[in-house]
Design a protein around this motif. Structure first.
Motif, PDB file in Angstrom:
ATOM      1  N   MET A   1       0.844  -0.923  -0.204  1.00  0.00           N
ATOM      2  CA  MET A   1      -0.475  -0.040  -0.070  1.00  0.00           C
ATOM      3  C   MET A   1       0.583   0.944   0.149  1.00  0.00           C
ATOM      4  O   MET A   1       1.987   0.958   0.876  1.00  0.00           O
ATOM      5  N   ARG A   2       0.474   2.026  -0.703  1.00  0.00           N
ATOM      6  CA  ARG A   2       1.302   3.935  -0.792  1.00  0.00           C
ATOM      7  C   ARG A   2       0.340   4.460   0.270  1.00  0.00           C
ATOM      8  O   ARG A   2      -0.690   4.441  -0.002  1.00  0.00           O
ATOM      9  N   ILE A   3       0.915   5.004   0.581  1.00  0.00           N
ATOM     10  CA  ILE A   3       1.592   6.391   1.398  1.00  0.00           C
ATOM     11  C   ILE A   3       2.313   8.020   1.683  1.00  0.00           C
ATOM     12  O   ILE A   3       2.854   7.994   0.943  1.00  0.00           O
ATOM     13  N   ASN A   4       1.145   8.565   0.973  1.00  0.00           N
ATOM     14  CA  ASN A   4       1.860   9.861   0.725  1.00  0.00           C
ATOM     15  C   ASN A   4       1.208  10.737   1.963  1.00  0.00           C
ATOM     16  O   ASN A   4       0.199  10.443   2.821  1.00  0.00           O
ATOM     17  N   THR A   5       2.357  11.710   1.966  1.00  0.00           N
ATOM     18  CA  THR A   5       2.020  12.194   3.143  1.00  0.00           C
ATOM     19  C   THR A   5       1.851  13.992   1.913  1.00  0.00           C
ATOM     20  O   THR A   5       2.114  14.791   0.852  1.00  0.00           O
ATOM     21  N   ILE A   6       0.929  15.204   2.478  1.00  0.00           N
ATOM     22  CA  ILE A   6       0.673  16.092   2.553  1.00  0.00           C
ATOM     23  C   ILE A   6       1.994  17.110   3.134  1.00  0.00           C
ATOM     24  O   ILE A   6       1.942  17.231   4.325  1.00  0.00           O
ATOM     25  N   ILE A   7       2.182  18.145   2.351  1.00  0.00           N
ATOM     26  CA  ILE A   7       3.043  19.159   2.658  1.00  0.00           C
ATOM     27  C   ILE A   7       1.772  19.835   3.097  1.00  0.00           C
ATOM     28  O   ILE A   7       0.820  20.356   2.441  1.00  0.00           O
ATOM     29  N   THR A   8       1.609  20.613   4.212  1.00  0.00           N
ATOM     30  CA  THR A   8       0.834  21.808   4.879  1.00  0.00           C
ATOM     31  C   THR A   8       2.050  23.253   5.103  1.00  0.00           C
ATOM     32  O   THR A   8       1.458  23.831   4.909  1.00  0.00           O
ATOM     33  N   HIS A   9       2.985  23.126   4.298  1.00  0.00           N
ATOM     34  CA  HIS A   9       3.874  24.663   4.611  1.00  0.00           C
ATOM     35  C   HIS A   9       4.580  24.223   3.386  1.00  0.00           C
ATOM     36  O   HIS A   9       5.349  24.097   3.432  1.00  0.00           O
ATOM     37  N   LEU A  10       3.694  25.999   2.572  1.00  0.00           N
ATOM     38  CA  LEU A  10       4.486  25.531   0.937  1.00  0.00           C
ATOM     39  C   LEU A  10       4.869  27.511   0.663  1.00  0.00           C
ATOM     40  O   LEU A  10       4.371  27.484   1.822  1.00  0.00           O
ATOM     41  N   ARG A  11       5.628  27.380   0.074  1.00  0.00           N
ATOM     42  CA  ARG A  11       6.008  28.914  -0.194  1.00  0.00           C
ATOM     43  C   ARG A  11       4.863  29.149  -0.889  1.00  0.00           C
ATOM     44  O   ARG A  11       4.091  28.436  -1.523  1.00  0.00           O
ATOM     45  N   PRO A  12       4.199  30.705  -0.948  1.00  0.00           N
ATOM     46  CA  PRO A  12       3.114  31.405  -1.646  1.00  0.00           C
ATOM     47  C   PRO A  12       3.245  30.915  -2.867  1.00  0.00           C
ATOM     48  O   PRO A  12       1.831  30.579  -3.846  1.00  0.00           O
ATOM     49  N   ASP A  13       4.155  30.040  -3.775  1.00  0.00           N
ATOM     50  CA  ASP A  13       4.301  30.651  -5.472  1.00  0.00           C
ATOM     51  C   ASP A  13       3.386  29.107  -5.392  1.00  0.00           C
ATOM     52  O   ASP A  13       3.226  29.002  -6.154  1.00  0.00           O
ATOM     53  N   ASP A  14       4.424  28.184  -4.797  1.00  0.00           N
ATOM     54  CA  ASP A  14       3.395  26.831  -4.861  1.00  0.00           C
ATOM     55  C   ASP A  14       2.461  26.905  -4.319  1.00  0.00           C
ATOM     56  O   ASP A  14       1.703  26.519  -5.129  1.00  0.00           O
ATOM     57  N   ALA A  15       2.035  27.469  -3.532  1.00  0.00           N
ATOM     58  CA  ALA A  15       0.457  27.096  -2.579  1.00  0.00           C
ATOM     59  C   ALA A  15      -0.240  27.974  -4.208  1.00  0.00           C
ATOM     60  O   ALA A  15      -1.076  26.717  -4.479  1.00  0.00           O
ATOM     61  N   HIS A  16       0.459  29.290  -4.597  1.00  0.00           N
ATOM     62  CA  HIS A  16      -0.609  28.834  -6.280  1.00  0.00           C
ATOM     63  C   HIS A  16      -1.132  28.804  -6.944  1.00  0.00           C
ATOM     64  O   HIS A  16      -1.691  28.140  -7.421  1.00  0.00           O
ATOM     65  N   THR A  17       0.925  27.279  -7.327  1.00  0.00           N
ATOM     66  CA  THR A  17       0.743  26.572  -7.937  1.00  0.00           C
ATOM     67  C   THR A  17      -0.261  25.871  -7.813  1.00  0.00           C
ATOM     68  O   THR A  17      -1.735  25.776  -8.931  1.00  0.00           O
TER      69      THR A  17
END
Length: 59
Positions: free
Chosen positions: A1-17
């Motif tokens: 089974m594959r487990i994905n980790t969600i990144i919760t802290h992004l740079r503003p430009d990455d969050a916008h993308t």
């Protein structure tokens, strides 16, 4: 089974993308499945309303 980790802290430009990607994904999904999604939600709301009426206890 594959487990994905969600990144919760992004740079503003990455969050916008990411937000732009999700908006595009939503658009494509609604174009493809919009009618089916609306019908499913309508059915769920109808069932929920009918079940709520069954819970009323007469006094």
């Amino acid at each position: 089974m594959r487990i994905n980790t969600i990144i919760t802290h992004l740079r503003p430009d990455d969050a916008h993308t990411l937000i732009e990607f999700l908006d595009q994904l939503r658009t494509v999904l609604m174009q493809t499945y919009g009618c089916e999604i609306e019908a499913m939600l309508q059915e769920c709301c109808t069932q929920h309303t009918e079940n709520a009426d069954d819970d009323d206890v007469p006094f």
